[in-house]
Design a protein around this motif. Structure first.
Motif, mmCIF file in Angstrom:
data_model
loop_
_atom_site.group_PDB
_atom_site.id
_atom_site.type_symbol
_atom_site.label_atom_id
_atom_site.label_comp_id
_atom_site.label_asym_id
_atom_site.label_seq_id
_atom_site.Cartn_x
_atom_site.Cartn_y
_atom_site.Cartn_z
ATOM 1 N N ASP A 188 0.846 -1.194 0.000
ATOM 2 C CA ASP A 188 0.000 0.000 0.000
ATOM 3 C C ASP A 188 0.878 1.239 0.000
ATOM 4 O OD1 ASP A 188 -2.442 1.257 -0.141
ATOM 5 O OD2 ASP A 188 -2.790 1.267 2.021
ATOM 6 N N TRP A 189 0.355 2.301 -0.612
ATOM 7 C CA TRP A 189 1.026 3.601 -0.655
ATOM 8 C C TRP A 189 0.490 4.480 0.469
ATOM 9 C CZ3 TRP A 189 4.643 4.882 -4.527
ATOM 10 C CH2 TRP A 189 4.736 3.980 -5.597
ATOM 11 N N THR A 192 7.450 9.471 -0.904
ATOM 12 C CA THR A 192 6.330 8.843 -0.221
ATOM 13 C C THR A 192 6.797 7.526 0.366
ATOM 14 O OG1 THR A 192 4.015 8.203 -0.488
ATOM 15 C CG2 THR A 192 5.524 7.603 -2.267
ATOM 16 N N HIS A 193 5.899 6.844 1.069
ATOM 17 C CA HIS A 193 6.226 5.583 1.710
ATOM 18 C C HIS A 193 5.346 4.463 1.163
ATOM 19 C CE1 HIS A 193 7.946 8.508 4.550
ATOM 20 N NE2 HIS A 193 8.779 7.545 4.885
ATOM 21 N N ILE A 194 5.914 3.257 1.146
ATOM 22 C CA ILE A 194 5.205 2.077 0.676
ATOM 23 C C ILE A 194 5.377 0.993 1.732
ATOM 24 C CG2 ILE A 194 4.926 0.421 -1.218
ATOM 25 C CD1 ILE A 194 6.695 2.442 -2.881
ATOM 26 N N ALA A 195 4.271 0.411 2.152
ATOM 27 C CA ALA A 195 4.299 -0.701 3.101
ATOM 28 C C ALA A 195 4.093 -2.003 2.345
ATOM 29 C CB ALA A 195 3.219 -0.528 4.159
ATOM 30 N N VAL A 196 4.833 -3.028 2.725
ATOM 31 C CA VAL A 196 4.735 -4.347 2.101
ATOM 32 C C VAL A 196 4.653 -5.394 3.211
ATOM 33 C CG1 VAL A 196 5.757 -5.969 0.461
ATOM 34 C CG2 VAL A 196 6.201 -3.525 0.212
ATOM 35 N N SER A 197 3.742 -6.362 3.053
ATOM 36 C CA SER A 197 3.643 -7.465 4.008
ATOM 37 C C SER A 197 4.119 -8.750 3.353
ATOM 38 C CB SER A 197 2.213 -7.614 4.516
ATOM 39 O OG SER A 197 1.313 -7.901 3.460
ATOM 40 N N ALA A 208 -2.008 -1.892 5.289
ATOM 41 C CA ALA A 208 -2.667 -0.730 4.698
ATOM 42 C C ALA A 208 -2.385 0.503 5.532
ATOM 43 C CB ALA A 208 -4.182 -0.963 4.612
ATOM 44 N N PHE A 209 -2.195 1.628 4.850
ATOM 45 C CA PHE A 209 -2.041 2.909 5.521
ATOM 46 C C PHE A 209 -3.410 3.508 5.834
ATOM 47 C CE2 PHE A 209 2.230 2.837 3.652
ATOM 48 C CZ PHE A 209 2.982 3.395 4.673
ATOM 49 N N ASP A 210 -3.435 4.340 6.867
ATOM 50 C CA ASP A 210 -4.577 5.214 7.105
ATOM 51 C C ASP A 210 -4.371 6.435 6.221
ATOM 52 O OD1 ASP A 210 -6.311 7.243 8.132
ATOM 53 O OD2 ASP A 210 -6.492 6.100 9.991
ATOM 54 N N TYR A 211 -5.219 6.600 5.202
ATOM 55 C CA TYR A 211 -4.985 7.656 4.209
ATOM 56 C C TYR A 211 -5.199 9.050 4.775
ATOM 57 C CZ TYR A 211 -5.412 3.568 1.212
ATOM 58 O OH TYR A 211 -5.270 2.324 0.647
ATOM 59 N N TRP A 212 -5.903 9.164 5.890
ATOM 60 C CA TRP A 212 -6.114 10.452 6.535
ATOM 61 C C TRP A 212 -5.007 10.769 7.543
ATOM 62 C CZ3 TRP A 212 -10.501 13.329 5.159
ATOM 63 C CH2 TRP A 212 -11.421 12.656 4.337
ATOM 64 N N HIS A 213 -4.345 9.721 8.020
ATOM 65 C CA HIS A 213 -3.281 9.865 9.022
ATOM 66 C C HIS A 213 -2.148 8.914 8.623
ATOM 67 C CE1 HIS A 213 -6.425 11.888 11.334
ATOM 68 N NE2 HIS A 213 -7.190 10.832 11.101
ATOM 69 N N ILE A 256 -7.658 -5.132 4.148
ATOM 70 C CA ILE A 256 -7.900 -3.923 4.936
ATOM 71 C C ILE A 256 -7.865 -2.740 3.977
ATOM 72 C CG2 ILE A 256 -7.093 -2.433 6.814
ATOM 73 C CD1 ILE A 256 -5.541 -4.843 7.926
ATOM 74 N N GLN A 257 -8.839 -1.837 4.095
ATOM 75 C CA GLN A 257 -8.744 -0.581 3.351
ATOM 76 C C GLN A 257 -9.498 0.530 4.064
ATOM 77 O OE1 GLN A 257 -10.592 0.345 -0.556
ATOM 78 N NE2 GLN A 257 -8.511 0.652 -1.325
ATOM 79 N N CYS A 258 -8.836 1.705 4.143
ATOM 80 C CA CYS A 258 -9.479 2.907 4.659
ATOM 81 C C CYS A 258 -10.396 3.497 3.598
ATOM 82 C CB CYS A 258 -8.434 3.944 5.053
ATOM 83 S SG CYS A 258 -7.667 3.630 6.632
ATOM 84 N N ASN A 259 -11.435 4.165 4.055
ATOM 85 C CA ASN A 259 -12.342 4.864 3.163
ATOM 86 C C ASN A 259 -11.729 6.222 2.830
ATOM 87 O OD1 ASN A 259 -14.522 6.333 2.025
ATOM 88 N ND2 ASN A 259 -15.997 5.058 3.121
#
Length: 345
Positions: free
Chosen positions: A125-126, A136-141, A174-179, A218-221
């Motif tokens: 996720d970005w 920017t940052h990218i998370a990988v599991s 997944a990132f929290d796109y608001w935070h 998992i996904q933020c709205n």
């Protein structure tokens, strides 16, 4: 159930598990599909990335393809990395995070950065969805249970964080796109966890055990702050208020089949598409008590990939792409509805 129209079905040849529409303005008619297949005789993991273009007849034309070790997940960056650079990230079976630049002059993807770990990369996720950024940052599991966060700066990936939130496969992150300092993880150990990247100890901000089986999605709205969806092998989708993730979710809905992917609509706050493995694809209305209002069951195998098209100019309703595994099928279909009504909901 709402009316669904099938527009196109393509054979991906290898087993299909990921589809992603490009969200960037001017390129929203482009779709990537990823495949993953184990050659048991040779012990090799095979895959291919394909780039498709939406045509005027609501079909898909393949414009580019490239062999790779096998794709488990793909995500476009919603923000341009420079004035005109659109970037795709892939999580590969050989443990690599690979980044590709979209080349419109040759209509293809060119790899420009890579980072490698010693286990299968399962999801990525970005961090940024709301503003243009230079880095920017990218998370990988990973299948080892680890999660890594890489920083992308000047076309280079640098490992910034690595920890092990799960005892078995870390199926999703997944990132929290608001935070964007907040990151979520889900694993085969049934745990749903949160982390604050500003805390260097890698201790979770919460550990939730509400899922009866592995947490797959998992996904933020992006259109509604503090709302998060999770999907699990236990066949339920759960909605959470990120300000108070406790023992129980805000609401949940049983969809059957095991939930491999959830994708919030880019057009409104309330609709969620889900790939339900053994039970096809559904769209959930989350405006009240969540309920399935759309079903798409034209696949004959595990429903793994689904995404909303960001360009609906050619359609009456909303276009979605979906893919399934063993039947190596990619579908383009439409939820026929009044777009203006749904976008305002």
């Amino acid at each position: 159930m709402s009316k669904v129209v099938k527009h196109a079905v393509l054979d991906t040849e290898l087993y299909a598990d990921s589809v992603e529409w490009c969200p960037v303005d001017g390129n929203q008619h482009l779709l990537v599909g990823g495949t993953y297949q184990l050659n048991e005789t040779e012990g090799r993991r095979l895959g291919k990335i394909r780039l498709y273009q939406l045509n005027d007849e609501l079909g898909l034309d393949e414009v580019w393809g490239n062999d790779c070790p096998g794709i488990l997940d793909m995500k476009w960056n919603h923000c341009l990395m420079s004035e005109e650079t659109t970037v795709l990230g892939t999580a590969d079976a050989d443990g690599s995070l690979n980044l590709y630049e979209l080349k419109l002059d040759s209509m293809g993807l060119c790899q420009f950065a890579s980072a490698h770990e010693d286990s299968i990369a399962l999801a990525l996720d970005w961090s940024h969805y709301k503003e243009n950024v230079i880095s920017t940052h990218i998370a990988v599991s990973y299948s080892s249970g680890h999660v890594c966060v890489f920083e992308l700066t000047n076309s280079k990936l640098e490992l910034k964080h690595k920890w092990k939130p799960h005892g078995f496969e870390a199926w999703i992150t997944a990132f929290d796109y608001w935070h964007p300092h907040q990151i979520y993880t889900g694993g085969d150990d049934c745990l749903f966890r949160g982390y604050d990247l500003r805390i260097t100890t890698n201790s979770p901000t919460f550990t939730n055990r509400a899922h009866d089986m592995g947490v797959c999605s998992i996904q933020c709205n992006r259109n509604r702050d503090n709302i998060l969806a999770t999907g699990s092998y236990d066949e339920n989708i759960r909605l959470w208020d990120t300000r108070k993730i406790g023992k129980t979710p805000v609401s949940e809905v049983h969809v059957g089949g095991g939930v491999w992917r959830v994708k919030w609509s880019p057009w409104d706050r309330n609709h969620l598409a889900a790939a339900c493995m053994h039970n096809g694809f559904v769209i959930i209305d989350c405006s009240g008590e969540p309920s399935a209002i759309v079903e798409y069951n034209e696949h004959d195998s595990l429903a793994y990939g689904v995404d909303w098209c960001y360009s609906n100019a050619k359609s009456v309703g909303f276009l979605l792409a979906s893919c399934s595994f063993y039947d190596h099928k990619l579908s383009l279909w439409e939820w026929e509805t009044n777009k203006s009504d749904n976008c305002n909901s």
